[in-house]
Design a protein around this motif. Sequence first.
Motif, PDB file in Angstrom:
ATOM      1  N   VAL A   1       0.605  -1.267   0.035  1.00 37.29           N
ATOM      2  CA  VAL A   1       0.066  -0.093  -0.142  1.00 37.29           C
ATOM      3  C   VAL A   1       0.931   1.395   0.128  1.00 37.29           C
ATOM      4  CG1 VAL A   1      -1.675   1.408   1.300  1.00 37.29           C
ATOM      5  CG2 VAL A   1      -2.132  -1.080   1.082  1.00 37.29           C
ATOM      6  N   ASN A   2       1.841   1.288   0.754  1.00 38.40           N
ATOM      7  CA  ASN A   2       2.799   2.674   0.996  1.00 38.40           C
ATOM      8  C   ASN A   2       3.441   2.438  -0.420  1.00 38.40           C
ATOM      9  OD1 ASN A   2       2.126   2.512   3.318  1.00 38.40           O
ATOM     10  ND2 ASN A   2       3.943   1.472   4.341  1.00 38.40           N
TER      11      ASN A   2
ATOM     12  N   ALA B   1       0.961   3.964  -3.031  1.00 35.84           N
ATOM     13  CA  ALA B   1       0.746   5.416  -2.453  1.00 35.84           C
ATOM     14  C   ALA B   1       1.824   6.203  -2.853  1.00 35.84           C
ATOM     15  CB  ALA B   1       0.225   5.488  -1.321  1.00 35.84           C
ATOM     16  N   PHE B   2       3.027   6.156  -2.331  1.00 35.95           N
ATOM     17  CA  PHE B   2       4.127   7.211  -2.260  1.00 35.95           C
ATOM     18  C   PHE B   2       5.188   7.130  -3.429  1.00 35.95           C
ATOM     19  CE2 PHE B   2       2.160   7.530   2.038  1.00 35.95           C
ATOM     20  CZ  PHE B   2       1.708   8.618   1.771  1.00 35.95           C
ATOM     21  N   GLU B   3       5.407   5.886  -3.934  1.00 32.19           N
ATOM     22  CA  GLU B   3       6.415   5.899  -4.744  1.00 32.19           C
ATOM     23  C   GLU B   3       5.810   5.650  -6.293  1.00 32.19           C
ATOM     24  OE1 GLU B   3       9.546   2.989  -3.853  1.00 32.19           O
ATOM     25  OE2 GLU B   3       9.335   3.644  -1.781  1.00 32.19           O
TER      26      GLU B   3
ATOM     27  N   PHE C   1      -5.760   8.884  -0.706  1.00 29.89           N
ATOM     28  CA  PHE C   1      -7.093   8.223  -0.768  1.00 29.89           C
ATOM     29  C   PHE C   1      -6.520   6.786  -0.558  1.00 29.89           C
ATOM     30  CE2 PHE C   1      -9.966   5.821  -3.079  1.00 29.89           C
ATOM     31  CZ  PHE C   1     -11.212   5.904  -2.285  1.00 29.89           C
ATOM     32  N   VAL C   2      -5.393   6.400  -1.628  1.00 32.22           N
ATOM     33  CA  VAL C   2      -5.219   4.971  -1.585  1.00 32.22           C
ATOM     34  C   VAL C   2      -4.474   4.367  -0.402  1.00 32.22           C
ATOM     35  CG1 VAL C   2      -3.422   3.300  -2.683  1.00 32.22           C
ATOM     36  CG2 VAL C   2      -4.800   4.744  -4.177  1.00 32.22           C
ATOM     37  N   PHE C   3      -3.799   5.353   0.207  1.00 32.66           N
ATOM     38  CA  PHE C   3      -2.903   5.102   1.451  1.00 32.66           C
ATOM     39  C   PHE C   3      -4.133   5.082   2.750  1.00 32.66           C
ATOM     40  CE2 PHE C   3      -0.985   6.567   5.266  1.00 32.66           C
ATOM     41  CZ  PHE C   3      -0.009   5.769   5.658  1.00 32.66           C
ATOM     42  N   ILE C   4      -4.934   5.722   2.721  1.00 26.15           N
ATOM     43  CA  ILE C   4      -6.063   5.682   3.866  1.00 26.15           C
ATOM     44  C   ILE C   4      -6.822   4.270   3.450  1.00 26.15           C
ATOM     45  CG2 ILE C   4      -8.087   6.553   4.819  1.00 26.15           C
ATOM     46  CD1 ILE C   4      -6.771   9.272   4.328  1.00 26.15           C
ATOM     47  N   PHE C   5      -7.464   4.262   2.285  1.00 26.21           N
ATOM     48  CA  PHE C   5      -8.305   2.938   2.022  1.00 26.21           C
ATOM     49  C   PHE C   5      -7.329   1.713   2.385  1.00 26.21           C
ATOM     50  CE2 PHE C   5      -9.588  -0.258  -0.905  1.00 26.21           C
ATOM     51  CZ  PHE C   5     -11.093  -0.385  -0.528  1.00 26.21           C
ATOM     52  N   GLY C   6      -6.260   1.883   1.843  1.00 25.93           N
ATOM     53  CA  GLY C   6      -5.257   0.198   1.933  1.00 25.93           C
ATOM     54  C   GLY C   6      -5.007   0.042   3.412  1.00 25.93           C
ATOM     55  N   HIS C   7      -5.074   1.079   4.227  1.00 29.06           N
ATOM     56  CA  HIS C   7      -4.395   0.785   5.414  1.00 29.06           C
ATOM     57  C   HIS C   7      -5.776   0.544   6.395  1.00 29.06           C
ATOM     58  CE1 HIS C   7      -0.267   1.004   5.408  1.00 29.06           C
ATOM     59  NE2 HIS C   7      -0.213   1.914   4.865  1.00 29.06           N
ATOM     60  N   THR C   8      -6.879   1.075   6.150  1.00 26.33           N
ATOM     61  CA  THR C   8      -8.062   0.783   6.756  1.00 26.33           C
ATOM     62  C   THR C   8      -8.553  -0.886   6.412  1.00 26.33           C
ATOM     63  OG1 THR C   8      -9.134   2.858   5.898  1.00 26.33           O
ATOM     64  CG2 THR C   8     -10.497   1.305   6.793  1.00 26.33           C
ATOM     65  N   LEU C   9      -8.255  -1.305   5.324  1.00 21.39           N
ATOM     66  CA  LEU C   9      -8.325  -2.799   4.966  1.00 21.39           C
ATOM     67  C   LEU C   9      -7.592  -3.545   5.755  1.00 21.39           C
ATOM     68  CD1 LEU C   9     -10.186  -3.824   2.672  1.00 21.39           C
ATOM     69  CD2 LEU C   9      -8.151  -4.178   1.358  1.00 21.39           C
ATOM     70  N   ASN C  10      -6.356  -3.030   5.693  1.00 18.64           N
ATOM     71  CA  ASN C  10      -5.327  -3.849   6.453  1.00 18.64           C
ATOM     72  C   ASN C  10      -5.381  -3.919   8.112  1.00 18.64           C
ATOM     73  OD1 ASN C  10      -3.391  -5.628   6.322  1.00 18.64           O
ATOM     74  ND2 ASN C  10      -1.693  -4.238   6.656  1.00 18.64           N
ATOM     75  N   THR C  11      -5.954  -2.778   8.435  1.00 19.08           N
ATOM     76  CA  THR C  11      -6.375  -2.616   9.824  1.00 19.08           C
ATOM     77  C   THR C  11      -7.634  -3.813  10.382  1.00 19.08           C
ATOM     78  OG1 THR C  11      -6.059  -0.298   9.722  1.00 19.08           O
ATOM     79  CG2 THR C  11      -7.025  -0.999  11.776  1.00 19.08           C
TER      80      THR C  11
END
Lengths: 643, 78
Positions: A569-570, A573-575, A590-600
């Motif tokens: 996800v990182n 999003a960031f690279e 958006f991708v960062f938040i969505f991805g980490h919500t899923l992983n949470t």
Amino acid sequence: MLKPKSMTRAVIVGHKEVMDETVETLHDINIFHIEEYNEEDSTFKIGKPFENAGDVSKKLVQLRSISSFLGIKPKEVPKQDTKVLWAELDEKLALLESELDKKTEEKNSYETRLKELDSLQKELEPFVSIPIDLKNYRGYENVSVFTGTVKGDISSDISAITNDYELEFDPDRLTIALFVRKDNEEIVAEMLADNEFREIRVPNMEGTPSEIIANVESERNTIKEKISSLEKSISDIKERYSDFILASDEILSIESQKSEAPLRIATSEHTFVIDGWVPSDEYNKLTRKLESSTNGRVFVSKQEVVEEEEEVPVKYDNPKVTKPFEAIMNLYARPKYKEIDPTVLIFVFFPLFYGMILGDIGYALILLGLALGIKKMVNSDAIKPLMNVLIYCQISTLIFGILYGEFLGFPLASLHTEHGIEAGLIAGFETINLFASPIGGEMVTFPIHRTHLSMTLIVLTVLIGIAHINFGYILGFINMRRMHGFKHAMLEKGSWLVVEVGIALIVLGYLKYINIAIGILVFLIGFVMLVKGEGIKGPIELPSLLSNSLSYTRLIAVGLSSIYIASTVNLIAFEMIWPQGGIAAVFAIFVFIFGHTLNTALSIIAPGLHALRLQYVEFFTKFYEGGGKEYSPFGYIRKYTEE
Amino acid sequence: MVGEEAITMIDPAGLKAIGAGLAVGLAGVGSGIAEKDIGAAAVGAMTEREEMFGKGLIMTVIPETIVIFGLVVALLIS
């Protein structure tokens, strides 16, 4: 700790005159678990409910139906005095019911009227643009009236038959109102049939359809207003009476429990016998209370617990911090009375394994906040222990997160590898090399980079597994010894330990440290013990030693998969997205938040289930049976009332 | 060109990656097949008695071990 609360079997005997007081006292102290009386082949009979039972349960049914009609939910309210409540219960209940009945009846009649209006409107709709008064459709001697729908304009067809007619036609709805002389009725009917005529009856009313419909509309609006005001007053009633309903539901439930208690008690013509269990340390309280409330007219005696035969109810006896984990025990099975109660062990191992798997500061903080928030907002007895478990797990995750140096999948410290330097999140925080691992040529560091130390950690987790499983066997040994004696314990559980020692010695022999024959001998001894102890089932289960200990590799494997998801996800999003700048930056976030919500979300499910499964499947199968009876004392925990 | 043969080199790293992928993928399929039946039975039990949820969930994830083995093997390969 490690043992359920010690129980004493008590039998209470007394004259029927004091049964009432006895039941009252038992209910108040709320510590006596009544053993239901079984009437079969005995001179004693099951008691009859107290006189007020019928009345109480009638009121309870009445109250509960009102309560479910109003949709009253449990909530925090100031406690009410039972005396006041009893005094006004009948009156208030009757008042509430009559008030509610009146309102609902009124509302129902309005609703019926609304339905009538709807159907009337439906009947009139076809004629709305034909400006004929409805009374003019009826009451002719020499004129026939046709009303209904046709497939199109019929004026030419009708003029072919007769000139003596009156036709109203609504081209939109294809409705006709046709007036002809009675003599022509049959021919016209035939002609209409050719035009797909379908009759629609005109309602027997006065006035033009459009007028009537306008009236219907206005009446409907007033009725709707009335219904909504009635609904409001019903919800007012709900508001006003909900405290009363909750509290009186409670006192009625208590009363009904008490009045039906004799159904669980053995009685003869003049005496009663109550059989049951009380925690041993509260036995004296039981006798003292009963003595004082009945002036010593009941006789309480301690019974000897007959080994194994009895189904002793099980009450957990754990330190307060470990209480939430009783929920996890109940999910599997309550321990038996003579068994080790592993709640405390779960308290240690479950968060430990969970933390080892997840081990990320970021997720730990997010989930900790979430758990604390839910615990504060949701007032449910089922959710609270689970949230407490989650909180313990997150504390452990936080500790392992610091050990692993991970934050939302980013490494905190920079790491020098053969491919160059991998930057960490905290500038200047460098990984410290501690010592070389004996496995895979890897270097043990602080913080531990799990992705670079997978070999070592896989071996380490298997070792943890072997230790955990053997701990299970030792507990199994203790359980067996307690229940069936030393010999059984040695053959059924000890044999596994001997087999393991044998395997270890064979490995040492293979590596030429000792003579391999010693290992084989020990293994065979263990094997024979196993066959004696567990029969043919034992050898069949031997390979499970391997699969069970390998199963602990999930401690690293599931954790790695979680890291990979997070770092992917990182990466995306960031690279991949972020460097494009502009609107892409927003998308990256958006991708960062969505991805980490899923992983949470996955971070609760995956480590939780896997850590739990290691307890249930790998650990518990070595010693735990479960299936104990729940200790449920005769009594009630008041929430809305007080004496 | 005449006289020259096209030589296809197989990158060992690529083969390793394929092996790791197969290990996880096939193990996943395996545990999927195993969990399918247990899951169906667990849902059936849950509709009868809702408190079976916990036990059903645990039973359903028992074959997860297979895919964990696959994952471990993939880690060992790569």
